[in-house]
Write an enzyme that holds these catalytic residues in place. Structure first.
Site, PDB file in Angstrom:
ATOM      1  N   ASN A  80     -12.380  -3.256   0.781  1.00 27.20           N
ATOM      2  CA  ASN A  80     -11.276  -3.303   1.743  1.00 27.20           C
ATOM      3  C   ASN A  80     -11.793  -2.928   3.118  1.00 27.20           C
ATOM      4  O   ASN A  80     -12.149  -1.779   3.343  1.00 27.20           O
ATOM      5  CB  ASN A  80     -10.167  -2.332   1.332  1.00 27.20           C
ATOM      6  N   GLU A  81     -11.853  -3.905   4.000  1.00 27.44           N
ATOM      7  CA  GLU A  81     -12.300  -3.712   5.387  1.00 27.44           C
ATOM      8  C   GLU A  81     -13.402  -2.665   5.494  1.00 27.44           C
ATOM      9  O   GLU A  81     -13.403  -1.800   6.377  1.00 27.44           O
ATOM     10  CB  GLU A  81     -11.135  -3.386   6.313  1.00 27.44           C
TER      11      GLU A  81
ATOM     12  N   GLU B  39       0.857  -1.186   0.000  1.00 23.93           N
ATOM     13  CA  GLU B  39       0.000   0.000   0.000  1.00 23.93           C
ATOM     14  C   GLU B  39       0.887   1.228   0.000  1.00 23.93           C
ATOM     15  O   GLU B  39       1.907   1.279   0.700  1.00 23.93           O
ATOM     16  CB  GLU B  39      -0.926   0.038   1.208  1.00 23.93           C
TER      17      GLU B  39
ATOM     18  N   CYS C  46      -6.923   1.048   2.421  1.00 26.34           N
ATOM     19  CA  CYS C  46      -7.694   2.291   2.451  1.00 26.34           C
ATOM     20  C   CYS C  46      -7.447   3.125   1.202  1.00 26.34           C
ATOM     21  O   CYS C  46      -8.356   3.798   0.711  1.00 26.34           O
ATOM     22  CB  CYS C  46      -7.334   3.090   3.695  1.00 26.34           C
TER      23      CYS C  46
END
Length: 984
Positions: free
Chosen positions: A709-710, A376, A585
């Site tokens: 994503n989460e 990331e 994120c």
């Protein structure tokens, strides 16, 4: 007949004389079974600790539960500005559910909502915009009542609005509230907001109690002018929706009180609690008719720091269940807080001896992609990091928005300096002109203009903390240029050390007209750790410059637009079986407009669209999807791109999670389908041709795509995820879609995410959790009970965290212990990746990380070496292994986990032995059903003290056989790789 009559008289006697006693007993039993719950918030942590509960048997004395256990936390908005919960109001509906609403924030047009069966396990949250259509400052202190007449919930709150362009406020004040309301039957659709109660002045904190067919409203007079009131009065109505008329009685509570909450007692009376906030205490009054009042403040006991909330009536069993759940949560928390160091009471029990038995005949197949990496772009992992570009702000596209306006110098001129100089005079600063009139490409609208008609100019870039240069190495410089006007110009380019000495230089001609790309090669004559790039005007003219780029020729695999060689090699040395990218994120972005768009990351660099990085800086997109796919191929890792599920990050500014408009979702889905074509399509297809034009005619063989994503699991998420998943499944059944189960290993998002996965039969789900060493130590059986016939698990983000977030042996061994359990459960856990991967020193937004670096050094952590030992010694079969210790203590037993896997490609048996004890452990290893091929084996050991941060594995030769002994050093991970002929 007389006999029957006598029996009848006897029964009648029993009914008349005994049954009332039975009824009385039942009533007494029912009364003793009553309990009350007070749901409240506190001002601690800026209202971010959520809803707390206290219970009472008599309605006067309250016992906090936990003592401040958070039963429900708000997940709305950003971490630094939102996530608040104020004024929680709870009531039970006719559906048997407990419905909770609350104040979200100081500003906005929405409130929070969730429901529960037991006040412990909660539904998805939603944030209905109840004041949509109004220009409104706030929605404060929402409460509700059930309207039996119309079978609907009536929700009401206080708001200040703007009318005809003017805020309706008290003179000189910010607010002048009126009560508004909406109705709903399902908490999904809401009627337009209307005025609920307007006494002609500022009003707030309304609560309603139904009694004898009437609705009694208790409200706070919130007036500031002409004299502050801050008192409580009563209004009444025959209908839940009003109209409500003041009773005309005097206020029943005066002198700065707010937040009334009604507790209906079993004797038919009501205790009204109120926050006397200027006196920092709760006060209470008792009534039977809401007209006459008795002060009972001296009888009450309320939890310290409790603020405005609500009171509900429940049973003793209901409270007992809550107390039991909280006790269990406290026990789990104690296990989480356990440290790896052995408790003092057991230190005399070590050293111990171990018998380790491996059963070769019971091998089971496990994932051959178990350990990989997750990239990331945070901590400057891409620009200034893995991406080998040495010029910072090469495109002049830095903008204050990148840093949310917190750094006014972060703009198109950042990292650049322009000086005017003459041969016989010192250089003087000059303002660098940035223009947008005739850009190189619409996606990169800004460029630099050097006005050098009467003086020579020197444009300097200092890179990312300087430019790291090595003697003899060659560097590729490129930029776009043109002369604005007539005639040619000349530029001289130099690499300089800190004192200004040229280390390499070259000259280039610049022509008028269209943008022209220039290419130069610079070879350094000296080392420099903090060099700069200089572009000097040699001849007069107006020079336009853009996309000024400097790369070392020696990138990873020598690829153009490539990766920093030493950093990429360090990742490759992990032997990752897959790589997840471009982020977590980062992928779903800070707002819908910031969702990462893969199509904006391919093609010529000047056509790629840079944007704000969610982590608070700039991303050029130079490291784009093509480069990610190429890197995966270079290190033989399966590419696992992650695409937003049609919603942005729930921590986004401007209201948290927002969904792509449904009218735009078809195009959004098509973009994902196009990604599969880009990766796997024939070179003759539209997107496959773009891949081929970039230099890769063969497919990248994409097999996995992560969707989401989460994410916070909301209705908006489910609707869009379902749409994407069904489209991918229909068009590309060969692609394994990976769903998401939120950011934690428990809780609402985890449960709701798994429900969606199970309902849609999604083949794999992405779980995330960052936990303490104690959690990893005590949850080595976390996946043992997972359904082997259900979805597989991708543990996409995990790491052990201690206070201060160190990378030391304690957290690394906690991870090693847990990784042995991942191997044991490799039939259900398909992939796992530590996170985050990279961090540039001086630019970290998150710790700990696996690999730290600066411009000249790569610094793998002790956690890195654990990942490397598992990655380089992975297998595709698991062989059951048991450990029998000379001590029967469970605390000691869980500190000696082992794993045995077989790599069928090499024929090797690999033992991983973890010793989290403060003394060496003598182990007797027995390999049942294993035919050893070579008695010489390789043993690798990582050991030290728990506080050590600078450790590397050591490798030894050792002797093995069907049975052999091995010493496991204190606080160590030992890996033994054994050549075998077969298992049976």
């Amino acid at each position: 007949m007389r006999k029957h009559l006598s029996i009848f008289i006897l029964i009648l006697f029993l009914i008349l004389f005994l049954l009332p006693g039975v009824f009385s007993l039942a009533k007494a039993s029912s009364s003793s079974d009553i309990r009350y719950l007070f749901a409240y918030f506190t001002d601690k942590n800026e209202n971010r600790n959520g809803m707390h509960l206290a219970w009472s048997a008599d309605g006067y004395t309250w016992m906090p539960i936990g003592p401040e256990h958070s039963f429900l936390k708000c997940d709305y908005g950003t971490w630094y500005a939102d996530k608040r919960m104020r004024d929680p109001f709870v009531m039970k509906g006719p559906d048997g559910l407990w419905h909770c609403i609350w104040t979200l924030n100081w500003d906005g047009n929405a409130i929070g909502y969730a429901h529960s069966k037991d006040l412990v396990h909660w539904s998805r949250q939603s944030y209905p915009k109840v004041m949509e259509g109004y220009e409104v400052r706030n929605c404060w202190a929402p409460e509700m009542i059930y309207d039996d007449e119309n079978r609907q919930y009536v929700i009401f709150w206080a708001s200040t609005i703007k009318e005809d362009g003017v805020w309706k406020t008290e003179p000189g004040e910010k607010y002048d509230h009126r009560m508004y309301y909406t109705t709903t039957k399902d908490f999904k659709t809401f009627s337009p907001a209307k005025i609920f109660f307007d006494p002609g002045h500022n009003v707030i904190d309304v609560t309603i109690q139904k009694k004898d067919g009437k609705y009694y409203m208790l409200y706070k007079d919130e007036r500031i002018w002409p004299k502050a009131k801050k008192e409580l009065s009563v209004a009444v109505s025959k209908h839940a929706t009003g109209p409500y008329l003041p009773t005309g009685d005097k206020p029943f509570a005066t002198d700065w009180v707010e937040g009334p909450a009604v507790c209906p007692l079993s004797d038919g009376s009501y205790v009204v609690y109120m926050d006397a906030y200027t006196r920092h205490r709760y006060e209470a009054k008792r009534t039977r008719d809401f007209r006459t009042w008795e002060d009972v403040t001296d009888r009450i006991s309320i939890p310290k720091d409790a603020k405005h909330g609500s009171i509900i009536t429940v049973t003793k069993a209901f409270v007992d269940n809550i107390l039991s759940e909280v006790a269990a949560a406290r026990k789990r928390e104690n296990l989480r807080n356990e440290r790896l160091a052995l408790p003092a009471s057991l230190k005399e029990a070590v050293p111990v001896e171990a018998e380790i038995t491996v059963e070769g005949g019971q091998a089971k197949k496990i994932s051959d992609h178990l350990f990989g990496v997750f990239f990331e772009d945070l901590n400057y992992a891409a620009d200034g990091g893995l991406y080998a570009e040495l010029v910072q702000n090469r495109d002049f596209e830095y903008a204050p928005e990148d840093k949310t306006g917190n750094d006014p110098d972060w703009n198109s001129r950042y990292a650049w300096e322009l000086k005017s100089y003459k041969a016989d005079a010192p250089a003087e600063p000059v303002v660098l002109e940035i223009d947008t009139a005739a850009p190189l490409h619409p996606n990169n609208p800004h460029y630099a203009v050097l006005h050098a008609q009467s003086t020579e100019l020197d444009l300097i870039n200092r890179g990312f903390d300087g430019i790291h240069i090595r003697k003899g190495e060659k560097y590729n410089l490129s930029f776009f240029s043109r002369i604005q006007g007539k005639g040619q110009g000349t530029l001289q380019v130099q690499l300089r050390n800190r004192s200004g000495k040229p280390l390499a230089q070259a000259a280039v001609k610049v022509a008028p007209g269209e943008w022209t790309k220039q290419h130069l090669t610079l070879q350094a004559v000296e080392d420099a750790d903090s060099a700069s790039l200089s572009i000097q005007t040699v001849t007069p003219g107006i020079y336009a410059l853009d996309m000024i780029s400097l790369f070392p020729q020696k990138t990873f695999k020598n690829r153009p637009n490539g990766l920093r060689a030493d950093l990429a090699q360090t990742i490759a040395d992990l032997h990752p079986r897959f790589m997840r990218f471009p982020g977590g994120c980062l992928a779903h972005g800070d707002g819908v407009h910031n969702i990462y768009n893969w199509k904006e990351t391919i093609g010529p660099l000047e056509s790629r669209k840079p944007q704000r990085n969610l982590w608070g800086y700039h991303q050029t997109k130079g490291l784009g999807y093509y480069e990610f796919f190429q890197f995966c191929e270079d290190i033989q890792a399966e590419p696992v791109p992650v695409i937003a599920a049609g919603v942005c990050c729930q921590n986004s500014r401007g209201g948290g999670q927002q969904g792509v408009a449904m009218c735009d979702m078809d195009a959004f889905v098509q973009d994902i389908l196009d990604l599969v074509e880009y990766a796997n399509g024939d070179a003759s297809s539209k997107w496959g041709r773009m891949r081929a034009e970039a230099g890769h005619p063969e497919p990248f063989h994409l097999k996995y795509i992560g969707i989401g994503n989460e994410d916070q699991i909301t209705d908006a998420f489910e609707e869009r995820f379902t749409m994407i998943y069904k489209a991918l499944k229909a068009k590309h059944p060969e692609i394994t879609v990976i769903g998401t189960a939120g950011p934690f290993n428990e809780g609402t998002d985890y449960e709701e995410g798994w429900k969606i996965v199970d309902r849609l039969q999604v083949p794999m789900v992405d779980e995330h959790y960052y936990q303490t060493p104690g959690w990893f130590l005590n949850n080595q059986h976390f996946y043992d009970s997972y359904d082997r016939q259900g979805a597989k698990v991708y543990l996409g983000e995990y790491a052990a965290h201690l206070p201060g977030r160190p990378n030391n042996l304690e957290v690394a061994l906690a991870e090693a212990a847990y990784m042995t359990s991942l191997e044991r459960n490799g039939d259900v856990v398909s992939m796992a990746s530590y996170a985050p991967l990279l961090a540039k020193e001086g630019h970290t937004q998150w710790n700990p990380d696996l690999i730290y670096f600066n411009n000249g050094e790569v610094k793998p952590t002790v956690n890195y070496y654990v990942q490397q030992l598992f990655g380089q010694n992975a297998g595709d079969e698991y062989l059951p292994a048991t450990v029998k210790l000379s001590s029967l203590s469970e605390d000691i037993g869980k500190r000696v986990p082992v794993s045995a896997v077989r790599d069928r490609k090499t024929g090797d048996l690999i033992l991983k032995l973890v010793n989290i004890l403060p003394a060496n452990t003598q182990a007797q290893v027995r390999l049942n059903g294993v035919e050893v091929g070579d008695t010489r084996a390789v043993k690798t050991v990582l050991s030290g003290t728990l506080e050590d941060t600078d450790l590397k594995p050591r490798t030894f030769d050792c002797t093995v056989g069907r049975e052999f002994t091995c010493e496991l050093p204190a606080y160590s991970l030992t890996v033994i790789r054994i050549k075998i002929k077969s298992v049976y």
